[in-house]
Design a protein around this motif. Structure first.
Motif, PDB file in Angstrom:
ATOM      1  N   LEU A 183     -14.352 -16.665  12.679  1.00  0.00           N
ATOM      2  CA  LEU A 183     -14.589 -15.365  12.030  1.00  0.00           C
ATOM      3  C   LEU A 183     -14.092 -14.222  12.899  1.00  0.00           C
ATOM      4  O   LEU A 183     -13.456 -13.280  12.415  1.00  0.00           O
ATOM      5  CB  LEU A 183     -16.089 -15.185  11.764  1.00  0.00           C
ATOM      6  CG  LEU A 183     -16.659 -15.738  10.459  1.00  0.00           C
ATOM      7  CD1 LEU A 183     -18.169 -15.561  10.451  1.00  0.00           C
ATOM      8  CD2 LEU A 183     -16.037 -15.051   9.277  1.00  0.00           C
ATOM      9  N   PRO A 228     -18.349  -9.344   8.478  1.00  0.00           N
ATOM     10  CA  PRO A 228     -18.396 -10.766   8.854  1.00  0.00           C
ATOM     11  C   PRO A 228     -19.807 -11.245   9.170  1.00  0.00           C
ATOM     12  O   PRO A 228     -20.178 -12.374   8.806  1.00  0.00           O
ATOM     13  CB  PRO A 228     -17.502 -10.829  10.102  1.00  0.00           C
ATOM     14  CG  PRO A 228     -16.573  -9.676   9.954  1.00  0.00           C
ATOM     15  CD  PRO A 228     -17.391  -8.602   9.310  1.00  0.00           C
ATOM     16  N   CYS A 262     -11.170 -12.166  11.150  1.00  0.00           N
ATOM     17  CA  CYS A 262     -11.729 -11.097  10.320  1.00  0.00           C
ATOM     18  C   CYS A 262     -11.551  -9.694  10.898  1.00  0.00           C
ATOM     19  O   CYS A 262     -11.194  -8.761  10.172  1.00  0.00           O
ATOM     20  CB  CYS A 262     -13.217 -11.356  10.067  1.00  0.00           C
ATOM     21  SG  CYS A 262     -13.508 -12.746   8.948  1.00  0.00           S
TER      22      CYS A 262
END
Length: 406
Positions: A291, A249, A295
């Motif tokens: 994120l 990420p 993620c």
């Protein structure tokens, strides 16, 4: 410029595809190589990358912070000259100390350090030019070339992985030379006295920004060296592989958003448009938060189910180490983008103090592991949580720089 316009989309897509290829390469490495071989590669790769990162004295970060194209070109030339000089100095220091011997690994380190530093300079040049397509394409080409070279090399040791990265970096350097030349980079150099004056004019970068980078370089490259000394090469492999997955990420979106954000707020800073900087900072925080939420659980599931497709018997213990490193990975996702506020607003002393804080916390974690003979899993937990707390305190300090602007 926005984080997600058409031009910047090329940057995101290119970086994302590059990491897809990197994941494929990682799976291939897992299948063919042992954790010890990967640890050997990580050790020498870390040395070359550290030297390459230091050699620029961080002048490459000044390139996007330019008023016009001529200043950008002059700063790029200064960065290359400084890089070549200090790579030579670091190489001589290394040969005069037990760091490395005069052998094939010395050549690998020398080539790697020089290409890393100059490629970083050219990337920042293209960033100022807003050539996001090239900055997305070049890392993708690098990852593809690296995978192809690994497929054709037959030996099963760390030197094979290292040689593949070195060759790929050399090819990437040639690609960058062609790219920047076509986009207006002037390869001709001026008098040494001109660069001496330019060096002094931007002395804040080696004076404050370079020391500030020590913690980041330590976190990125020194861990394999220290873990190899305190524990063993097998744990180096487990740690390095876990971070390779969990840092996706940061690499795919975080680093791209950070680069665009730095160039963007630098131009807004010259226009004294602080309200727009605040708005873009809030957007950046939202992107990084999303994120984090989406993620990291997905990446842990990927690591958990890899053994169903690849024989992971040599990599026992990878899942718990990956889980322990999640706070560490989140800290790096947020810290680097927000540190741009200190860089652009010329608050380099704050940047230095926060990086020193990270460095001290990291050193204390290793010192505790050495003194108290802490087992590897517990050490990873201590290091990860400590850096998570410190990084978010640092982000708060960086945001305070923006709040006090009038």
């Amino acid at each position: 410029m926005r984080f997600y316009n058409t031009k910047s989309l090329y940057f995101y897509v290119g970086s994302g595809l590059a990491q897809v290829v990197t994941i494929i390469t990682t799976f291939y490495i897992i299948k063919k190589f042992t954790p010890t071989a990967f640890g050997q590669f990580s050790y020498y790769f870390s040395i070359g990358s550290i030297i390459g990162s230091f050699a620029t004295l961080k002048y490459e970060l000044s390139i996007p912070l330019s008023k016009d194209s001529q200043e950008t070109n002059d700063k790029s030339n200064l960065t290359i000259l400084v890089s070549l000089l200090f790579n030579m100095i670091f190489s001589l220091i290394g040969l005069c100390t037990p760091l490395y011997d005069f052998n094939i690994y010395f050549l690998y380190i020398l080539l790697l350090s020089n290409t890393v530093s100059i490629n970083a300079c050219f990337q920042q040049f293209l960033l100022y030019k807003e050539e996001h397509f090239l900055n997305g394409l070049n890392p993708l080409l690098f990852s593809i070339i690296n995978l192809l070279i690994l497929l054709f090399l037959t030996k099963n040791n760390g030197e094979v992985i290292l040689s593949s990265y070195v060759i790929s970096n050399i090819i990437l350097f040639l690609i960058y030379v062609i790219s920047v030349y076509k986009k207006g980079y002037n390869i001709s150099f001026k008098k040494i006295s001109f660069y001496k004056d330019l060096f002094i004019k931007h002395i804040d970068f080696p004076k404050y920004v370079l020391p500030s980078s020590i913690a980041n370089i330590l976190l990125a490259y020194c861990n394999p060296i220290f873990i190899g000394y305190l524990f063993d090469k097998n744990n180096v492999g487990l740690f390095s592989f876990s971070l390779r997955i969990l840092m996706l990420p940061s690499i795919v979106i975080g680093s791209v958003a950070s680069s665009i954000y730095r160039a963007q707020i630098a131009k807004l800073y010259f226009d004294n448009d602080y309200e727009s900087i605040k708005a873009q900072t809030k957007k950046l925080f939202l992107i990084l938060t999303l994120l984090t939420i989406f993620c990291f659980p997905i990446l842990i599931l990927v690591i958990k189910y890899i053994p169903q497709f690849i024989d992971m018997n040599k990599w026992i213990g990878i899942l718990p180490i990956s889980i322990f490193l999640i706070p560490y990975s989140i800290s790096q996702l947020f810290f680097q983008p927000f540190s741009n506020l200190a860089l652009v607003f010329k608050q380099n002393k704050i940047l230095l103090s926060q990086n020193i804080l990270q460095l001290v916390v990291t050193v204390l974690a290793y010192f505790a592991a050495f003194i108290f003979k802490i087992e590897f899993s517990l050490f990873v937990i201590i290091l990860s949580i400590s850096l998570f707390v410190v990084s978010f305190y640092s982000c708060y300090k960086f945001y305070q720089i923006l709040k006090i602007q009038k």
